[in-house]
Scaffold this motif. Structure first.
Motif, PDB file in Angstrom:
ATOM      1  N   LEU A  35      82.050  46.956  23.077  1.00 47.80           N
ATOM      2  CA  LEU A  35      83.444  47.331  23.287  1.00 47.80           C
ATOM      3  C   LEU A  35      84.210  47.318  21.973  1.00 47.80           C
ATOM      4  CD1 LEU A  35      85.696  47.925  25.417  1.00 47.80           C
ATOM      5  CD2 LEU A  35      86.035  45.457  25.563  1.00 47.80           C
ATOM      6  N   ARG A  36      83.953  46.293  21.160  1.00 42.69           N
ATOM      7  CA  ARG A  36      84.670  46.158  19.894  1.00 42.69           C
ATOM      8  C   ARG A  36      84.317  47.252  18.895  1.00 42.69           C
ATOM      9  NH1 ARG A  36      88.202  44.421  21.785  1.00 42.69           N
ATOM     10  NH2 ARG A  36      89.119  42.342  21.727  1.00 42.69           N
ATOM     11  N   ALA A  37      83.233  47.977  19.140  1.00 39.53           N
ATOM     12  CA  ALA A  37      82.873  49.064  18.241  1.00 39.53           C
ATOM     13  C   ALA A  37      83.850  50.233  18.351  1.00 39.53           C
ATOM     14  CB  ALA A  37      81.451  49.546  18.529  1.00 39.53           C
ATOM     15  N   PHE A  38      84.613  50.308  19.473  1.00 44.92           N
ATOM     16  CA  PHE A  38      85.540  51.435  19.618  1.00 44.92           C
ATOM     17  C   PHE A  38      86.913  51.042  20.167  1.00 44.92           C
ATOM     18  CE2 PHE A  38      83.294  51.180  23.676  1.00 44.92           C
ATOM     19  CZ  PHE A  38      84.305  51.351  24.610  1.00 44.92           C
ATOM     20  N   SER A  39      87.131  49.756  20.455  1.00 45.91           N
ATOM     21  CA  SER A  39      88.407  49.363  21.054  1.00 45.91           C
ATOM     22  C   SER A  39      88.790  47.937  20.655  1.00 45.91           C
ATOM     23  CB  SER A  39      88.315  49.460  22.589  1.00 45.91           C
ATOM     24  OG  SER A  39      89.491  48.955  23.188  1.00 45.91           O
ATOM     25  N   ASP A  40      90.091  47.729  20.434  1.00 46.69           N
ATOM     26  CA  ASP A  40      90.624  46.391  20.141  1.00 46.69           C
ATOM     27  C   ASP A  40      91.371  45.814  21.344  1.00 46.69           C
ATOM     28  OD1 ASP A  40      89.680  46.258  17.504  1.00 46.69           O
ATOM     29  OD2 ASP A  40      91.367  47.454  16.779  1.00 46.69           O
ATOM     30  N   VAL A  41      91.063  46.314  22.532  1.00 47.61           N
ATOM     31  CA  VAL A  41      91.754  45.871  23.742  1.00 47.61           C
ATOM     32  C   VAL A  41      91.580  44.350  23.924  1.00 47.61           C
ATOM     33  CG1 VAL A  41      89.728  46.325  25.200  1.00 47.61           C
ATOM     34  CG2 VAL A  41      92.008  46.308  26.220  1.00 47.61           C
TER      35      VAL A  41
ATOM     36  N   TYR B 294      80.250  49.151   3.832  1.00 46.96           N
ATOM     37  CA  TYR B 294      79.545  48.899   5.093  1.00 46.96           C
ATOM     38  C   TYR B 294      78.058  49.150   4.892  1.00 46.96           C
ATOM     39  CZ  TYR B 294      84.007  48.964   7.642  1.00 46.96           C
ATOM     40  OH  TYR B 294      85.270  48.691   8.106  1.00 46.96           O
ATOM     41  N   SER B 295      77.238  48.196   5.264  1.00 43.56           N
ATOM     42  CA  SER B 295      75.799  48.416   5.218  1.00 43.56           C
ATOM     43  C   SER B 295      75.392  49.378   6.336  1.00 43.56           C
ATOM     44  CB  SER B 295      75.045  47.092   5.388  1.00 43.56           C
ATOM     45  OG  SER B 295      75.193  46.596   6.714  1.00 43.56           O
ATOM     46  N   ARG B 296      74.215  49.939   6.228  1.00 43.04           N
ATOM     47  CA  ARG B 296      73.727  50.840   7.270  1.00 43.04           C
ATOM     48  C   ARG B 296      73.581  50.101   8.594  1.00 43.04           C
ATOM     49  NH1 ARG B 296      71.740  52.281   2.464  1.00 43.04           N
ATOM     50  NH2 ARG B 296      71.615  54.503   1.902  1.00 43.04           N
ATOM     51  N   ASP B 297      73.120  48.865   8.549  1.00 40.92           N
ATOM     52  CA  ASP B 297      72.957  48.089   9.782  1.00 40.92           C
ATOM     53  C   ASP B 297      74.289  47.877  10.480  1.00 40.92           C
ATOM     54  OD1 ASP B 297      70.240  47.841   9.749  1.00 40.92           O
ATOM     55  OD2 ASP B 297      70.215  45.901   8.735  1.00 40.92           O
TER      56      ASP B 297
ATOM     57  N   GLU C 151      79.843  61.271  14.145  1.00 39.12           N
ATOM     58  CA  GLU C 151      80.549  61.539  12.895  1.00 39.12           C
ATOM     59  C   GLU C 151      81.971  60.991  12.968  1.00 39.12           C
ATOM     60  OE1 GLU C 151      78.197  65.703  11.787  1.00 39.12           O
ATOM     61  OE2 GLU C 151      80.238  65.752  12.599  1.00 39.12           O
ATOM     62  N   TYR C 152      82.614  61.179  14.122  1.00 34.60           N
ATOM     63  CA  TYR C 152      83.968  60.648  14.300  1.00 34.60           C
ATOM     64  C   TYR C 152      83.968  59.123  14.168  1.00 34.60           C
ATOM     65  CZ  TYR C 152      88.108  58.931  16.741  1.00 34.60           C
ATOM     66  OH  TYR C 152      89.253  58.234  17.073  1.00 34.60           O
ATOM     67  N   GLY C 153      83.056  58.448  14.873  1.00 30.23           N
ATOM     68  CA  GLY C 153      83.015  56.991  14.823  1.00 30.23           C
ATOM     69  C   GLY C 153      82.718  56.475  13.429  1.00 30.23           C
TER      70      GLY C 153
ATOM     71  N   VAL D 279      78.893  51.938  15.440  1.00 23.43           N
ATOM     72  CA  VAL D 279      79.108  53.333  15.848  1.00 23.43           C
ATOM     73  C   VAL D 279      78.128  53.806  16.920  1.00 23.43           C
ATOM     74  CG1 VAL D 279      79.198  55.726  15.037  1.00 23.43           C
ATOM     75  CG2 VAL D 279      80.096  53.870  13.591  1.00 23.43           C
ATOM     76  N   TRP D 280      76.874  53.377  16.810  1.00 23.73           N
ATOM     77  CA  TRP D 280      75.858  53.888  17.728  1.00 23.73           C
ATOM     78  C   TRP D 280      75.725  52.988  18.956  1.00 23.73           C
ATOM     79  CZ3 TRP D 280      76.104  55.705  12.954  1.00 23.73           C
ATOM     80  CH2 TRP D 280      75.698  57.033  12.735  1.00 23.73           C
ATOM     81  N   ASP D 281      75.533  53.581  20.125  1.00 18.64           N
ATOM     82  CA  ASP D 281      75.433  52.830  21.374  1.00 18.64           C
ATOM     83  C   ASP D 281      74.134  52.052  21.457  1.00 18.64           C
ATOM     84  OD1 ASP D 281      77.853  53.800  22.232  1.00 18.64           O
ATOM     85  OD2 ASP D 281      76.952  55.547  23.190  1.00 18.64           O
ATOM     86  N   GLU D 282      73.032  52.704  21.158  1.00 24.14           N
ATOM     87  CA  GLU D 282      71.717  52.085  21.292  1.00 24.14           C
ATOM     88  C   GLU D 282      71.151  51.807  19.912  1.00 24.14           C
ATOM     89  OE1 GLU D 282      70.399  51.016  23.978  1.00 24.14           O
ATOM     90  OE2 GLU D 282      71.933  51.808  25.297  1.00 24.14           O
TER      91      GLU D 282
END
Length: 233
Positions: free
Chosen positions: A71-77, A173-176, A158-160, A182-185
């Protein structure tokens, strides 16, 4: 005068508890929504962001802490953890991850609602995040990014990726870390995935500003957004 009700997403697999929460929230002026799994909750928050999330730790598909991380990868809720486990270690883990509160079952619905109101008041008083680097404008609602006034045609990843870099110019930012954010899986992605998307992003940015190199490579470390970009072309 019509008052907008704060929306609350309940991610809870037990229907009885979810019903109790929905009734208490609806009675107290909230607009509740229910998801019975972690994946469903993440999808719901992406599609229709709630003002606050009540997140059960013991979900059938994903651990609540893993849901929180995604969740924190795309939202600060704001997030309140809900669990049947009263172990101190669970509370510590939840709060150290950045949760706003932690409630153990059984709980008082009235007390929980009071806590939610307090969290939303704190969130409303919190200072707005710093504006991104001047050449970039991020429109989270439309999931678009403009570069020197031109809207970029970006894929989901690309957006993320660009949004992450724009939010902290100069931060490497490291690749990891980028894969996790950004990536789900994470397990299905490789470091080369990040490199490939950075290459595509650079081409799209260069089409707007051919003389600039907004994304800097730090060999052995990762990528960062340049801090010395001009405010205008």
């Amino acid at each position: 005068m019509h008052t907008v009700k704060p929306s609350v997403l309940i991610v809870e697999d037990e229907p009885g508890i979810a019903d109790t929460l929905q009734y208490a929230l609806r009675t107290d002026g909230f607009e509740p929504h229910w998801a019975a799994t972690g994946e469903a909750g993440l999808a719901r928050q992406r599609e229709a962001p709630a003002a606050l999330v009540i997140l059960d730790v013991g979900l059938p598909d994903l651990n609540g802490f893993e849901v929180f991380r995604r969740l924190r990868a795309f939202s600060d809720v704001p997030v309140v953890f809900l669990t049947a486990r009263a172990d101190e270690i669970d509370r510590v883990v939840g709060l150290e991850l950045g949760a706003d509160d932690y409630v153990a079952k059984p709980f008082s619905p009235r007390e929980l609602v009071a806590r939610l109101r307090s969290i939303l008041r704190r969130a409303a008083r919190a200072p707005a995040p710093a504006a991104p680097a001047l050449p970039f404008q991020v429109d989270e609602g439309r999931r678009q990014i403009r570069f020197y006034g031109q809207t970029l045609e970006l894929s989901r990843y690309e957006y993320g990726l660009l949004k992450t870099l724009v939010e902290r110019p100069g931060h490497v930012y490291s690749r990891d870390v980028l894969l996790d954010k950004v990536w789900d899986e994470r397990s299905e992605s490789l470091d080369r995935t990040v490199d490939a998307h950075v290459k595509m992003l650079r081409a799209k940015l260069k089409a707007v500003a051919p003389r600039l190199d907004p994304i800097r490579t730090h060999r052995g470390s990762g990528y960062a957004l340049a801090e010395d970009l001009p405010a205008s072309l």
